[in-house]
Design an enzyme around this catalytic site. Structure first.
Site, PDB file in Angstrom:
ATOM      1  N   LYS A  12       6.179   6.328   2.227  1.00  9.87           N
ATOM      2  CA  LYS A  12       5.640   6.398   1.020  1.00  9.87           C
ATOM      3  C   LYS A  12       4.611   7.151   0.900  1.00  9.87           C
ATOM      4  O   LYS A  12       3.826   7.788   2.072  1.00  9.87           O
ATOM      5  CB  LYS A  12       5.336   4.935   0.629  1.00  9.87           C
ATOM      6  CG  LYS A  12       4.151   4.244   1.313  1.00  9.87           C
ATOM      7  CD  LYS A  12       3.067   4.850   0.571  1.00  9.87           C
ATOM      8  CE  LYS A  12       1.603   3.987   1.521  1.00  9.87           C
ATOM      9  NZ  LYS A  12       0.273   4.900   1.051  1.00  9.87           N
ATOM     10  N   MET A  99       1.148   6.913   5.544  1.00  4.72           N
ATOM     11  CA  MET A  99       2.662   7.021   4.992  1.00  4.72           C
ATOM     12  C   MET A  99       3.216   5.743   4.905  1.00  4.72           C
ATOM     13  O   MET A  99       4.304   5.699   4.859  1.00  4.72           O
ATOM     14  CB  MET A  99       3.418   8.026   5.396  1.00  4.72           C
ATOM     15  CG  MET A  99       2.722   9.397   5.085  1.00  4.72           C
ATOM     16  SD  MET A  99       3.609  10.897   5.738  1.00  4.72           S
ATOM     17  CE  MET A  99       4.958  10.597   4.566  1.00  4.72           C
ATOM     18  N   ASP A 136       1.159  -2.968   1.569  1.00  5.91           N
ATOM     19  CA  ASP A 136       2.405  -1.946   1.591  1.00  5.91           C
ATOM     20  C   ASP A 136       3.476  -2.498   1.709  1.00  5.91           C
ATOM     21  O   ASP A 136       4.879  -1.525   1.396  1.00  5.91           O
ATOM     22  CB  ASP A 136       2.229  -0.457   2.173  1.00  5.91           C
ATOM     23  CG  ASP A 136       0.742   0.229   1.878  1.00  5.91           C
ATOM     24  OD1 ASP A 136       0.718   0.027   0.551  1.00  5.91           O
ATOM     25  OD2 ASP A 136       0.236   0.974   2.558  1.00  5.91           O
TER      26      ASP A 136
END
Length: 294
Positions: A12, A99, A136
């Site tokens: 992401k 990420m 996340d």
């Protein structure tokens, strides 16, 4: 029980990451916009008596600090099962690159073991387990494009108005997320709430990628640059190569948004020729999902 399941779990980036001062529980309230990319780790889960973990493509620990293994144990605890699995994670997402590679692994293991062990858990149950593992992880399960609030685990899906083509500039030395948040607190000692992301959300649901130029904002960029001035130098040198640039999460990966996939391919080639380590990725992409099951 299935014999083998393969899962793809996406990286992401945060198109916006607005941060508030720490809550009493130590977490920072966030207003963020997540985008999942078609850059993914592949997770193979085979039937086994016990839980075993192998990491391919990196030297991450395979002890209980590993989010993938923690996800497997959390799923056992949640369901009361004692099933095992031999878990192999083939890393493609940069480690400590901002990420959500670890969160992607946790999400992929949850989805894969739910299939392998035929547990039948729904999305809400997997979200509940994932939220306990990391901020996340719920988005890694959901994928696509979404607004994240609280510490990032409360999600609202967005309808994307266009496809996004990204060039990701990697750094061989990772950045610690706790260290970056600690530096953020040092730089911003006054109590405050996270800023709004409404303008970016409106632009993302419009019809033109160029509308988001100037709206990609990351409050962790300056703290990361303070800790790693060399990352600031790279950011400043490449920012004009796309229509927008943003530090991904807590860094150090730099994401360049380009006007099309063809332009992104050209920019990526140019940067490689200049000696940069880069990846091409597009989004929004699906969250963690099963690609093979037998």
């Amino acid at each position: 029980m299935k014999n083998s399941v393969t899962v793809h779990a996406p990286a992401k980036i945060n198109l916006a990451l607005r941060v508030g001062s720490p809550r009493p529980d130590g977490f920072h309230p966030l207003n963020t916009v997540f985008c999942a990319l078609d850059l993914h780790d592949e997770i193979l889960l085979d039937e086994a008596q016990e839980l075993e973990l192998e990491m391919v493509g990196c030297d991450l620990a395979v002890d209980d600090s590993n989010l993938g293994l923690r996800a497997a144990r959390a799923l056992q605890d949640y369901t009361g099962t004692s099933f095992g699995s031999r878990i192999t994670i083939d890393k493609k997402i940069p480690v400590a690159g901002g990420m959500a590679g670890g969160s992607a692994n946790a999400a992929g293991v949850l989805v894969g073991l739910n299939e392998l062990w035929e547990l039948g858990l729904g999305a809400e149950q997997l979200h509940e387990i994932g939220a306990q593992l990391g901020s996340d992880v719920p988005f890694s399960l959901l994928g696509g494009l979404a607004i994240g609030t609280s510490r990032g685990e409360d999600l609202v899906t967005l309808r994307p108005g266009f496809f996004q083509s990204w060039v990701l500039i990697l750094d061989g030395e990772g950045l610690s997320t706790p260290a970056v948040f600690g530096e953020y607190d040092r730089l911003n000692p006054e109590e405050h709430e996270p800023a709004s992301v409404d303008e970016l959300v409106t632009a993302l649901q419009g019809g033109s990628v160029s509308d988001v130029a100037g709206l990609l904002l990351n409050d962790l960029a300056e703290p990361a640059f303070q800790l790693r001035p060399d990352v600031r130098e790279v950011f400043d040198s490449v920012a004009g190569r796309g229509i927008a640039a943003v530090l991904s999460g807590s860094g150090p990966t730099i994401a360049l948004l380009c006007e099309s996939d063809k332009v992104a391919d050209v920019v990526a080639g140019q940067l490689r020729n200049e000696g940069r380590t880069v990846l091409r990725a597009d989004g929004p992409a699906a969250g963690a999902h099963v690609v093979r099951s037998s």
